[in-house]
Structures are given as structure tokens and as C-alpha cells.
Design an enzyme around this catalytic site. Sequence first.
Site: not given
Ligand SMILES: [Zn+2]
Length: 276
Positions: A145, A183, A193
Site C-alpha cells: 500500500e 489492484h 488503485d
Molecule cells: Zn487497493
Amino acid sequence: MIKSIHWYIILAFVLLGVMFGCAKQPYSSSNKIYRQQTKKFAKTLQANPGLPVSDSIQQPKHWVGTTNFNLRKPHFVILHHTAQENCNQTLNTFTSSKREVSAHYVICKEGTVYHILNDYLRAWHAGVSRWGQVEDINSVSIGIELDNNGSEPFPSAQIDALLALLNKLKSMYNIPTGNFIGHADIAPSRKQDPGILFPWELLAKQGFGYWYGDTSKVNVPKDFNGEYALKMIGYDMKNPASARVAFRRHFLSATINEVFSNAELKVLYLIWQKYY
Ligand SMILES: [Zn+2]
């Protein structure tokens, strides 16, 4: 007098207690839960015929422990942006059992890397997703992330930290070049994203994901089928328009929802060739 000295001593201990309480690590309670969980999983891994084997068919009478094995390795890296305001907010989210989301790494804007889950364990970052025939992406991937609200560029310090991490992961687990994806690539109908500002070309130059290069001399065969090519690359074609947008997001920094132009088909043709 002696009585009042006693009170001073008690008060001093209370104050010390408050001070230590305040200095407590902000994530000590989630770290404790992490340790408890991993201990539980270690027990599962160590289980032998004397104990029930919870992750395989239970036939204790026929059990023979081989001497030749190691841990299963992650085979994909899925990149995300957090869509949150800052790293602390993300760490809070990932340490709240109510939220039921996590990843293996969080990378802050200034390049700080938080490793929040052992690479061999299954994080909850992909959700309902698909790439080729793989539907349980969480079981085979590392989730990273990046602290980013979804509409801002990624600072170079953050990307440098990401590249260093990807280098390590690629060589440790022998992850194929084409398996560094976003993603939105694995969940095209639900996710966007890491978004159109993510520098996929820069990553591909370092060996993480593919890029297309020069399209000026490309002749796309007349029978080339764009939707079939997307499917062959790995995109879920349940909703072909979403898959097209996901491809555009990744390779063309665009989000329009139309059939591919000739110029775009050239890009798709080159990427498809890299996968096959
Ligand atoms: Zn994501």
C-alpha cells in the site's frame, strides 16, 4: 509525618505509572494480537499425526512426515494506493480488527516502509478479484500500500523505497516480471488503485511489470481480438468495458470507456506479446 511520606511515595508511583502508560507503544495491543495469531498458525504448521491436521485431509494412520519441504512463496505483487490522508491513518486502519483489511507493507510519502505482516502469511488486500485463472489472489500475493489519496502524484522518495522493496521481493521469491500488477488490474469493476498517476513505465524499466515501447512500426493483424488479448493477459472479462478501462488506466493513463482505437490496439498487441 511518616504517614504523609507514605502518601508522597504512593503518589510518585502513581505518577510514574501514568508516565509509562503514556509512553506505551501506540500499536502494542495490535502487536500482541499479531503474536497470538502467529503462535496459533505455528501450531497448525507443526501439527503431526498426534494432533489433528487442520489444513489437510485427516488420515493420521497413514501420515509419514517427509524431510524435504520449505514454505510456499508469494507469486504476485499487488500495488495499491491507500486512498487515506496519511500513513498513520492507514496504520490505524490495518491494526483495527473491525476493519478486516491489511497488506504486507505500507510505504509513506517520504519513503518510510512499514512491514506489517510476514511475507509468508495471507494479508487481506485483494478482496474479490481475479487474474487469469487465479481467484484467491490473497493466497498467492504480497500486498503493498502506497500512502496516496488517489489524486496526487507519487513522490520520488516513495517510489525509490518501493523499487528497493520490489527488488528484494523479486529476487527472494522469484516473482515473474509480469506478476507485478495493480489492484485495479485484478478487480477492474471495483477498484481504481494505484491510479493513472502511478509510474508503471518507470517500474517496468526496472523489471517490475511490462511496458510496450515503440509502437510506430507495429502492424496489428486484422484478426487480432482486443477482448481475447485482455483475457489472455489476465484481465477478468466478466465486464469487458471495465477490463478495457483497467488496461487504459495502467498503460495509457486514461479512463475513457470506449472501444480501443487503432493506436491503443497497438499498445495492447505489444503487451499481449510480452505475456505470450
Ligand atoms: Zn487497493
